[in-house]
Design a protein around this motif. Structure first.
Motif, PDB file in Angstrom:
ATOM      1  N   GLY A 286       0.846  -1.280  -0.023  1.00 31.89           N
ATOM      2  CA  GLY A 286       0.025  -0.069  -0.017  1.00 31.89           C
ATOM      3  C   GLY A 286       0.967   1.235   0.079  1.00 31.89           C
ATOM      4  N   LEU A 287       2.160   1.101  -0.277  1.00 29.81           N
ATOM      5  CA  LEU A 287       2.914   2.524  -0.274  1.00 29.81           C
ATOM      6  C   LEU A 287       3.408   2.703  -1.604  1.00 29.81           C
ATOM      7  CD1 LEU A 287       5.036   2.494   3.167  1.00 29.81           C
ATOM      8  CD2 LEU A 287       3.011   3.790   2.510  1.00 29.81           C
TER       9      LEU A 287
ATOM     10  N   ALA B 128      13.776  -4.606  -1.965  1.00 27.46           N
ATOM     11  CA  ALA B 128      14.601  -5.936  -2.563  1.00 27.46           C
ATOM     12  C   ALA B 128      13.492  -6.358  -3.711  1.00 27.46           C
ATOM     13  CB  ALA B 128      14.320  -7.029  -1.439  1.00 27.46           C
ATOM     14  N   ASN B 129      12.303  -6.447  -3.557  1.00 29.36           N
ATOM     15  CA  ASN B 129      11.661  -6.976  -4.560  1.00 29.36           C
ATOM     16  C   ASN B 129      10.360  -6.048  -5.082  1.00 29.36           C
ATOM     17  OD1 ASN B 129      12.729  -9.527  -4.585  1.00 29.36           O
ATOM     18  ND2 ASN B 129      11.260 -10.337  -3.415  1.00 29.36           N
ATOM     19  N   TYR B 130      10.415  -5.347  -6.370  1.00 28.49           N
ATOM     20  CA  TYR B 130       9.241  -4.546  -6.815  1.00 28.49           C
ATOM     21  C   TYR B 130       8.367  -5.458  -7.422  1.00 28.49           C
ATOM     22  CZ  TYR B 130      12.287  -0.247  -5.665  1.00 28.49           C
ATOM     23  OH  TYR B 130      13.128   0.627  -4.907  1.00 28.49           O
ATOM     24  N   ASN B 131       7.415  -5.735  -6.644  1.00 29.91           N
ATOM     25  CA  ASN B 131       6.457  -6.792  -7.520  1.00 29.91           C
ATOM     26  C   ASN B 131       5.486  -6.272  -8.236  1.00 29.91           C
ATOM     27  OD1 ASN B 131       7.884  -9.046  -6.115  1.00 29.91           O
ATOM     28  ND2 ASN B 131       6.565  -8.992  -4.376  1.00 29.91           N
ATOM     29  N   CYS B 132       4.694  -5.333  -7.698  1.00 31.19           N
ATOM     30  CA  CYS B 132       3.654  -4.496  -8.499  1.00 31.19           C
ATOM     31  C   CYS B 132       3.371  -3.237  -7.506  1.00 31.19           C
ATOM     32  CB  CYS B 132       2.443  -5.424  -8.569  1.00 31.19           C
ATOM     33  SG  CYS B 132       1.520  -5.818  -7.097  1.00 31.19           S
ATOM     34  N   ASP B 133       2.622  -2.430  -8.445  1.00 33.21           N
ATOM     35  CA  ASP B 133       2.473  -1.011  -7.665  1.00 33.21           C
ATOM     36  C   ASP B 133       1.811  -1.405  -6.273  1.00 33.21           C
ATOM     37  OD1 ASP B 133       3.444   0.265  -9.768  1.00 33.21           O
ATOM     38  OD2 ASP B 133       1.356   0.844 -10.559  1.00 33.21           O
ATOM     39  N   GLY B 134       2.112  -0.871  -5.128  1.00 37.07           N
ATOM     40  CA  GLY B 134       1.626  -1.064  -3.734  1.00 37.07           C
ATOM     41  C   GLY B 134       2.222  -2.302  -3.108  1.00 37.07           C
TER      42      GLY B 134
ATOM     43  N   ALA C 229       3.495   5.424   7.767  1.00 38.65           N
ATOM     44  CA  ALA C 229       3.563   6.226   6.806  1.00 38.65           C
ATOM     45  C   ALA C 229       2.710   5.795   5.814  1.00 38.65           C
ATOM     46  CB  ALA C 229       4.980   5.746   5.625  1.00 38.65           C
ATOM     47  N   GLY C 230       1.723   5.215   5.948  1.00 42.77           N
ATOM     48  CA  GLY C 230       0.414   4.446   5.245  1.00 42.77           C
ATOM     49  C   GLY C 230       0.400   3.308   4.940  1.00 42.77           C
ATOM     50  N   ALA C 231       1.176   2.408   5.014  1.00 37.12           N
ATOM     51  CA  ALA C 231       1.353   1.074   4.617  1.00 37.12           C
ATOM     52  C   ALA C 231       0.019   0.377   5.093  1.00 37.12           C
ATOM     53  CB  ALA C 231       2.311   0.162   4.916  1.00 37.12           C
ATOM     54  N   LYS C 232      -0.743  -0.438   4.226  1.00 35.38           N
ATOM     55  CA  LYS C 232      -1.828  -1.046   4.816  1.00 35.38           C
ATOM     56  C   LYS C 232      -1.211  -2.669   5.546  1.00 35.38           C
ATOM     57  CE  LYS C 232      -4.675  -0.213   0.473  1.00 35.38           C
ATOM     58  NZ  LYS C 232      -5.334  -0.687  -0.451  1.00 35.38           N
ATOM     59  N   ARG C 233      -0.120  -2.841   4.969  1.00 39.20           N
ATOM     60  CA  ARG C 233       0.522  -4.088   5.817  1.00 39.20           C
ATOM     61  C   ARG C 233       1.817  -4.000   5.937  1.00 39.20           C
ATOM     62  NH1 ARG C 233      -1.870 -10.155   5.244  1.00 39.20           N
ATOM     63  NH2 ARG C 233      -1.274 -10.929   7.220  1.00 39.20           N
ATOM     64  N   ALA C 234       2.608  -4.434   6.925  1.00 45.06           N
ATOM     65  CA  ALA C 234       3.983  -4.646   6.868  1.00 45.06           C
ATOM     66  C   ALA C 234       4.248  -5.886   7.753  1.00 45.06           C
ATOM     67  CB  ALA C 234       4.850  -3.462   7.596  1.00 45.06           C
TER      68      ALA C 234
END
Length: 290
Positions: A119-120, A142-148, A169-174
């Motif tokens: 979500g970031l 490390a991995n840019y999987n998809c937007d967000g 910072a607004g992440a839906k999940r970490a």
């Protein structure tokens, strides 16, 4: 893993049996039965690559597939290279065994781990990783999987200490992942150097087009591969960037051995992705490749 290919494709069966003899490993036991080795990186990587190549052989047995590009996500880049002629199939299975050993040996000395952040925007994650480095912590994109969806790697205590930073910072999940390695970050510098020496021994001089995880660009010769595959262990996987780079030039995608990337591709492109994870999937694929 791979059982339907083994039972229904003579080429896939032959590959597994040749790999068992060449690597001195009972791959029928490793792939088809519950066992502890599948949790060890050096065996996990062999199993995944072999399964992908068995799926590829099963499809090739029924159609003369000729992709414009081949690519993978992390370990999948090695399978992609093998299908494009950069490695002999048996050599690449042994190579990723060593890759897994090198990674595990580097990470066994530290509390390595990885965390998925949802979500970031990329820039926000990158800024927080830089802030962590400035604070003396080891956290890297490390991995840019998809937007967000970005996976970060580093030391588990550092990752855990930044969970709330990402959420604030607004992440839906970490969420920390159940992993004991920190892939695609500078913590694998030693593994990268060791892998480079092994690559030199088995890479072919030229091969068909592969898209690099490191820079999302096409490469097709040994000199480029030596640098890019070594860098791949210490630099982030640009998966979504790779798909976007070639998307205008392709009609559809085929994922061999699983369906994870099919899910990511739905968030990146409007083009169809066909997942070949069991022999029955071939029928649908043949409708578009013939």
């Amino acid at each position: 893993m791979g059982l339907s290919f083994y039972e229904n494709s003579s080429k896939a069966k032959e590959l597994l049996e040749r790999a068992s003899e060449y690597c001195k490993i009972d791959f029928k036991h490793l792939l088809f039965e519950e066992n502890e080795n599948l949790n060890k990186s050096e065996f996990t990587q062999m199993a995944i690559v072999l399964n992908s190549l068995m799926a590829y052989e099963a499809l090739k047995e029924q159609t003369d597939l000729c992709p414009k590009y081949s690519l993978g996500h992390s370990l999948g880049e090695f399978s992609a290279l093998a299908t494009q002629g950069a490695f002999d199939f048996l050599d690449v299975i042994m190579l990723v065994n060593k890759r897994g050993q090198f990674m595990q040996e580097d990470c066994s000395k530290i509390e390595a781990g990885m965390m998925v952040v949802l979500g970031l925007e990329d820039q926000v994650v990158e800024e927080l990783c830089q802030k962590a480095l400035n604070d003396g912590k080891n956290i890297f994109a490390a991995n840019y999987n998809c937007d967000g969806q970005i996976v970060v790697a580093g030391l588990k205590p550092d990752l855990a200490s930044y969970e709330n930073e990402f959420k604030n910072a607004g992440a839906k999940r970490a969420m920390l992942l159940n992993m004991s390695v920190a892939s695609h970050c500078p913590l694998l510098k030693n593994a990268s150097m060791r892998l480079s020496r092994e690559l030199e021994l088995v890479l072919k001089d030229e091969f068909k087009s592969v898209v690099s995880n490191v820079n999302a660009k096409v490469y097709n010769d040994k000199s480029q591969a030596l640098t890019l595959l070594s860098d791949q262990l210490v630099k982030p996987v640009l998966y979504k960037q790779s798909i976007k780079a070639i998307d205008d030039e392709v009609d559809f995608y085929i994922e061999f051995g699983a369906s994870v990337l099919k899910g990511l591709n739905k968030k990146i492109t409007t083009k169809e992705t066909y997942a070949l994870s069991k022999i029955e999937d071939i029928e649908e694929i043949l409708k578009v490749v013939k």
